[in-house]
Design an enzyme around this catalytic site. Structure first.
Site, PDB file in Angstrom:
ATOM      1  N   ALA A  56       0.981  -1.233   0.045  1.00  0.00           N
ATOM      2  CA  ALA A  56      -0.132  -0.129   0.077  1.00  0.00           C
ATOM      3  C   ALA A  56       0.635   1.037   0.051  1.00  0.00           C
ATOM      4  O   ALA A  56       1.909   1.423   1.390  1.00  0.00           O
ATOM      5  CB  ALA A  56      -1.018   0.504   1.097  1.00  0.00           C
ATOM      6  N   VAL A  82       4.893  -1.650   3.850  1.00  0.00           N
ATOM      7  CA  VAL A  82       4.140   0.436   3.119  1.00  0.00           C
ATOM      8  C   VAL A  82       4.997   0.416   2.104  1.00  0.00           C
ATOM      9  O   VAL A  82       6.071   0.399   1.779  1.00  0.00           O
ATOM     10  CB  VAL A  82       4.826   1.437   4.573  1.00  0.00           C
ATOM     11  CG1 VAL A  82       4.152   2.478   4.089  1.00  0.00           C
ATOM     12  CG2 VAL A  82       3.672   1.208   5.302  1.00  0.00           C
ATOM     13  N   LYS A  83       4.949   0.842   0.648  1.00  0.00           N
ATOM     14  CA  LYS A  83       5.021   1.217  -0.288  1.00  0.00           C
ATOM     15  C   LYS A  83       5.557   2.826  -0.555  1.00  0.00           C
ATOM     16  O   LYS A  83       4.611   3.456   0.011  1.00  0.00           O
ATOM     17  CB  LYS A  83       4.797   0.840  -1.652  1.00  0.00           C
ATOM     18  CG  LYS A  83       4.959   0.621  -2.431  1.00  0.00           C
ATOM     19  CD  LYS A  83       3.957   0.189  -3.967  1.00  0.00           C
ATOM     20  CE  LYS A  83       4.271   0.042  -4.895  1.00  0.00           C
ATOM     21  NZ  LYS A  83       3.736  -0.107  -6.011  1.00  0.00           N
ATOM     22  N   VAL A  84       6.758   3.038  -0.448  1.00  0.00           N
ATOM     23  CA  VAL A  84       6.996   4.128  -0.778  1.00  0.00           C
ATOM     24  C   VAL A  84       8.075   4.594  -1.951  1.00  0.00           C
ATOM     25  O   VAL A  84       9.123   3.343  -2.662  1.00  0.00           O
ATOM     26  CB  VAL A  84       8.942   4.646   0.825  1.00  0.00           C
ATOM     27  CG1 VAL A  84       7.767   4.544   1.957  1.00  0.00           C
ATOM     28  CG2 VAL A  84       9.783   3.777   0.375  1.00  0.00           C
TER      29      VAL A  84
END
Ligand code: G3P
Length: 218
Positions: A56, A82-84
């Site tokens: 996400a 967590v996508k960064v």
């Protein structure tokens, strides 16, 4: 090799999860926009269907807000990654979240040097976009090969290579030949992996011959 599906469409995810061959899901803001649904609700629903990592993506670009968004997303379920984006602030966020035990997927990677930085920042996954490099007449799969070789030189790098922007079955076969850990694949391409005309033809012949025997197994 792990298969993630690259979609936020819950029906498509359910269908693929039914095969027992799905290891995770990746989403991004464009895929969320396609659903027309609330981001947090969709992601929570996906995490109930698939027990493997569900990526996400944060929407902010500055460290403080990315970190706050990342922590909120990570709070949705234990299997959130967590996508960064691969930016200075993104990697700073990656380091803090990773050290706190959250899975992080660093996205929008287009070079080996970027992949080295992501591994040093403790990323769980690095996502090089092969299709978008191919679109620019640059060898996307060559980048996967480079990153896999570089990571193999450093056993303390635990980051998994997640091949993204996959467009065809050949991308998957090439990535598997190189030894990439994961491919995230659009649903249609995943389904196409099952198909071969000789399988259909052979099955039709076996069924017709079986019928001639007049037997039944059950
Ligand atoms: O995994 C990233 C993917 O969603 C981007 O794919 O086809 O838009 O380059 P594409």
């Amino acid at each position: 090799m792990k298969f993630f599906v690259d979609t936020a469409n819950i029906d498509e995810i359910r269908d693929l999860a039914d095969t027992g061959l799905l290891d995770g899901v990746t989403t991004n803001p464009s895929l969320i926009a396609k659903t027309g649904r609330n981001f947090l609700n969709v992601v929570a629903e996906i995490c109930e269907v698939v027990k493997g990592p569900v990526s996400a993506e944060v929407a902010a670009t500055d460290f403080e807000t990315m970190l706050a968004e990342g922590r909120k997303l990570a709070g949705i379920a234990d299997n959130i990654a967590v996508k960064v984006p691969l930016t200075r602030d993104g990697l700073k966020t990656c380091k803090v979240l990773s050290e706190g035990g959250t899975m992080v997927n660093v996205t929008l990677c287009f070079s080996a040097n970027q992949a080295i930085l992501a591994a040093k920042a403790g990323a769980t996954f690095i996502s090089p976009f092969v299709g978008r490099l191919d679109d620019l007449a640059t060898d996307g799969m060559g980048l996967i090969d480079d990153i896999c070789q570089i990571y193999a030189n450093y056993p303390n790098f635990t980051t998994e290579v997640l091949v993204a922007s996959v467009r065809s079955p050949m991308h998957i076969v090439d990535a598997a030949r190189i030894g990439a850990h994961v491919a995230t694949v659009p649903p249609a391409v995943l389904w196409s992996l099952f198909n071969h005309p000789l399988t259909d033809k052979g099955l039709a012949a076996f069924l017709s011959d079986w019928e001639k025997t007049g037997q039944s197994i059950l």
